[in-house]
Design a protein around this motif. Structure first.
Motif, mmCIF file in Angstrom:
data_model
loop_
_atom_site.group_PDB
_atom_site.id
_atom_site.type_symbol
_atom_site.label_atom_id
_atom_site.label_comp_id
_atom_site.label_asym_id
_atom_site.label_seq_id
_atom_site.Cartn_x
_atom_site.Cartn_y
_atom_site.Cartn_z
ATOM 1 N N ASP A 132 -20.627 -33.650 -114.059
ATOM 2 C CA ASP A 132 -20.579 -34.543 -115.227
ATOM 3 C C ASP A 132 -21.843 -35.400 -115.315
ATOM 4 O O ASP A 132 -22.386 -35.606 -116.411
ATOM 5 N N ILE A 133 -22.310 -35.902 -114.175
ATOM 6 C CA ILE A 133 -23.534 -36.710 -114.177
ATOM 7 C C ILE A 133 -24.729 -35.872 -114.622
ATOM 8 O O ILE A 133 -25.536 -36.296 -115.455
ATOM 9 N N ILE A 134 -24.845 -34.681 -114.066
ATOM 10 C CA ILE A 134 -25.977 -33.808 -114.391
ATOM 11 C C ILE A 134 -25.950 -33.393 -115.856
ATOM 12 O O ILE A 134 -26.979 -33.417 -116.548
ATOM 13 N N GLN A 135 -24.768 -33.030 -116.365
ATOM 14 C CA GLN A 135 -24.667 -32.590 -117.762
ATOM 15 C C GLN A 135 -24.940 -33.739 -118.729
ATOM 16 O O GLN A 135 -25.465 -33.510 -119.826
ATOM 17 N N THR A 136 -24.608 -34.949 -118.309
ATOM 18 C CA THR A 136 -24.883 -36.113 -119.156
ATOM 19 C C THR A 136 -26.353 -36.504 -119.098
ATOM 20 O O THR A 136 -26.999 -36.713 -120.129
ATOM 21 N N ASP A 137 -26.913 -36.608 -117.866
ATOM 22 C CA ASP A 137 -28.300 -37.057 -117.703
ATOM 23 C C ASP A 137 -29.311 -36.042 -118.217
ATOM 24 O O ASP A 137 -30.305 -36.411 -118.859
ATOM 25 N N LEU A 138 -29.062 -34.762 -117.936
ATOM 26 C CA LEU A 138 -30.018 -33.725 -118.306
ATOM 27 C C LEU A 138 -29.713 -33.090 -119.659
ATOM 28 O O LEU A 138 -30.470 -32.235 -120.122
ATOM 29 N N GLN A 139 -28.598 -33.500 -120.263
ATOM 30 C CA GLN A 139 -28.177 -32.980 -121.560
ATOM 31 C C GLN A 139 -28.142 -31.442 -121.541
ATOM 32 O O GLN A 139 -28.755 -30.766 -122.376
ATOM 33 N N CYS A 140 -27.388 -30.947 -120.575
ATOM 34 C CA CYS A 140 -27.235 -29.505 -120.425
ATOM 35 C C CYS A 140 -25.750 -29.183 -120.288
ATOM 36 O O CYS A 140 -24.915 -30.092 -120.262
ATOM 37 N N CYS A 141 -25.429 -27.901 -120.190
ATOM 38 C CA CYS A 141 -24.027 -27.505 -120.106
ATOM 39 C C CYS A 141 -23.901 -26.217 -119.303
ATOM 40 O O CYS A 141 -24.576 -25.225 -119.607
ATOM 41 N N GLY A 142 -23.042 -26.221 -118.307
ATOM 42 C CA GLY A 142 -22.841 -25.037 -117.488
ATOM 43 C C GLY A 142 -24.044 -24.711 -116.625
ATOM 44 O O GLY A 142 -24.895 -25.570 -116.371
ATOM 45 N N ILE A 143 -24.134 -23.479 -116.176
ATOM 46 C CA ILE A 143 -25.251 -23.044 -115.338
ATOM 47 C C ILE A 143 -26.382 -22.490 -116.195
ATOM 48 O O ILE A 143 -27.495 -23.001 -116.180
ATOM 49 N N ASN A 144 -26.063 -21.462 -116.975
ATOM 50 C CA ASN A 144 -27.045 -20.905 -117.905
ATOM 51 C C ASN A 144 -26.741 -21.253 -119.356
ATOM 52 O O ASN A 144 -27.539 -20.963 -120.253
ATOM 53 N N GLY A 145 -25.579 -21.852 -119.576
ATOM 54 C CA GLY A 145 -25.176 -22.239 -120.913
ATOM 55 C C GLY A 145 -23.686 -22.534 -120.975
ATOM 56 O O GLY A 145 -22.961 -22.356 -119.973
ATOM 57 N N PRO A 146 -23.171 -23.004 -122.106
ATOM 58 C CA PRO A 146 -21.753 -23.355 -122.240
ATOM 59 C C PRO A 146 -20.801 -22.202 -121.943
ATOM 60 O O PRO A 146 -19.658 -22.423 -121.532
ATOM 61 N N ALA A 147 -21.248 -20.963 -122.122
ATOM 62 C CA ALA A 147 -20.376 -19.804 -121.901
ATOM 63 C C ALA A 147 -19.908 -19.691 -120.455
ATOM 64 O O ALA A 147 -18.906 -19.013 -120.175
ATOM 65 N N ASP A 148 -20.611 -20.328 -119.525
ATOM 66 C CA ASP A 148 -20.231 -20.248 -118.105
ATOM 67 C C ASP A 148 -18.837 -20.827 -117.865
ATOM 68 O O ASP A 148 -18.127 -20.363 -116.969
ATOM 69 N N TRP A 149 -18.466 -21.848 -118.639
ATOM 70 C CA TRP A 149 -17.138 -22.444 -118.466
ATOM 71 C C TRP A 149 -16.043 -21.463 -118.900
ATOM 72 O O TRP A 149 -15.038 -21.307 -118.220
ATOM 73 N N LYS A 150 -16.273 -20.803 -120.017
ATOM 74 C CA LYS A 150 -15.303 -19.815 -120.501
ATOM 75 C C LYS A 150 -15.203 -18.626 -119.539
ATOM 76 O O LYS A 150 -14.116 -18.096 -119.295
ATOM 77 N N ASN A 151 -16.331 -18.225 -118.977
ATOM 78 C CA ASN A 151 -16.348 -17.098 -118.033
ATOM 79 C C ASN A 151 -15.576 -17.409 -116.758
ATOM 80 O O ASN A 151 -15.137 -16.483 -116.060
ATOM 81 N N ASN A 152 -15.432 -18.694 -116.449
ATOM 82 C CA ASN A 152 -14.669 -19.102 -115.274
ATOM 83 C C ASN A 152 -13.281 -19.627 -115.647
ATOM 84 O O ASN A 152 -12.638 -20.308 -114.842
ATOM 85 N N SER A 153 -12.846 -19.294 -116.876
ATOM 86 C CA SER A 153 -11.511 -19.681 -117.376
ATOM 87 C C SER A 153 -11.301 -21.187 -117.341
ATOM 88 O O SER A 153 -10.230 -21.686 -116.986
ATOM 89 N N LEU A 154 -12.332 -21.937 -117.717
ATOM 90 C CA LEU A 154 -12.273 -23.401 -117.729
ATOM 91 C C LEU A 154 -12.675 -23.909 -119.112
ATOM 92 O O LEU A 154 -13.532 -23.310 -119.775
ATOM 93 N N PRO A 155 -12.062 -25.013 -119.568
ATOM 94 C CA PRO A 155 -12.480 -25.604 -120.839
ATOM 95 C C PRO A 155 -13.839 -26.269 -120.690
ATOM 96 O O PRO A 155 -14.213 -26.695 -119.600
ATOM 97 N N ILE A 156 -14.570 -26.348 -121.764
ATOM 98 C CA ILE A 156 -15.875 -27.006 -121.719
ATOM 99 C C ILE A 156 -15.672 -28.504 -121.501
ATOM 100 O O ILE A 156 -14.934 -29.149 -122.253
ATOM 101 N N PRO A 157 -16.288 -29.092 -120.477
ATOM 102 C CA PRO A 157 -16.115 -30.527 -120.210
ATOM 103 C C PRO A 157 -16.650 -31.379 -121.354
ATOM 104 O O PRO A 157 -17.556 -30.962 -122.085
ATOM 105 N N SER A 158 -16.104 -32.566 -121.487
ATOM 106 C CA SER A 158 -16.539 -33.461 -122.565
ATOM 107 C C SER A 158 -17.989 -33.896 -122.381
ATOM 108 O O SER A 158 -18.667 -34.239 -123.343
ATOM 109 N N THR A 159 -18.470 -33.866 -121.131
ATOM 110 C CA THR A 159 -19.854 -34.277 -120.875
ATOM 111 C C THR A 159 -20.868 -33.268 -121.406
ATOM 112 O O THR A 159 -22.071 -33.532 -121.379
#
Length: 233
Positions: A132-159
């Motif tokens: 959450d800290i990294i996604q907020t500070d660096l303004q990024c999402c997941g490892i390579n992109g937001p799709a990483d959360w879906k690929n791991n059967s997880l909802p996209i975090p609010s951060t």
């Protein structure tokens, strides 16, 4: 011997300055590396800054031995100074070489660690906090992109959504269609922060180590001169 003595004394003033540089670099690296290093499996990025901080503090003590030994022409203090300086030289050289080596392996190591960590995001609070800290500070999402959360059967975090973490103290739902969703992955952003850090640690370690090697040479020359003078007397 007089020439070597004053060269060694002057060198110790430079030595004290290098100690301050080492301390500052170590402290800066320790601050800048977190929480990014918490999501890697490389202990180098947690141990190297601490070692540099300790070395920087020891340098001031060593510089004292060198100055006093040079001014008083004390053989014992100069030998002690040489021994400490040689140990510090080896430690800094090791950190410098390790820094360059880890720089090459960083992306592979980080990718492996992030893939393992993201799977435990929902049940490990420390991993969740770091992501959450990294996604907020660096303004990024997941490892390579937001799709990483879906690929791991997880909802996209609010951060993953900029400026929408809370609405009336309630976490918002961040989706792939959210207008403020961070599109870029965190891997490249973390590498952007850590790669210069490893190069900095490597450069400082190797560069200052060879400067201090000159101090060992001067000290050995002075110690030998003092010993020869006493034997002559």
């Amino acid at each position: 011997m007089s020439c070597v003595k004053y060269l060694l004394f002057s060198f110790n003033l430079l030595f004290a300055i290098t100690g301050l540089i080492i301390l500052i670099v170590g402290a800066k690296s320790e601050i800048n590396a977190h929480p990014y290093v918490d999501l890697t499996d490389e202990s180098f990025y947690t141990s190297a800054p601490v070692i540099l901080i300790i070395v920087g503090l020891i340098v001031f003590v060593v510089a004292f031995f060198g100055c006093c030994g040079a001014v008083k022409e004390n053989h014992c203090m100069i030998v002690t100074f040489s021994a400490f300086l040689l140990i510090i030289f080896i430690a800094e050289l090791a950190i410098g070489i390790a820094g360059y080596m880890k720089h090459k392996d960083l992306e592979t190591s980080l990718m492996r660690s992030l893939n393992d960590s993201i799977k435990h995001y929902s049940n490990d609070t420390s991993i969740q906090h770091n992501f959450d800290i990294i996604q907020t500070d660096l303004q990024c999402c997941g490892i390579n992109g937001p799709a990483d959360w879906k690929n791991n059967s997880l909802p996209i975090p609010s951060t993953c959504c900029a400026g929408q973490e809370l609405v009336e103290n309630t976490p918002v739902t961040c989706t792939e269609t959210s207008p403020t969703l961070h599109k870029k992955g965190c891997l490249d952003e973390i590498l952007t922060h850590l790669k210069p850090l490893s190069l900095l640690l490597g450069g400082v370690g190797v560069g200052i180590a060879f400067v201090q090697l000159l101090g060992v040479i001067f000290a050995c020359c002075l110690a030998r001169s003092i010993r020869s003078q006493y034997e002559t007397v």
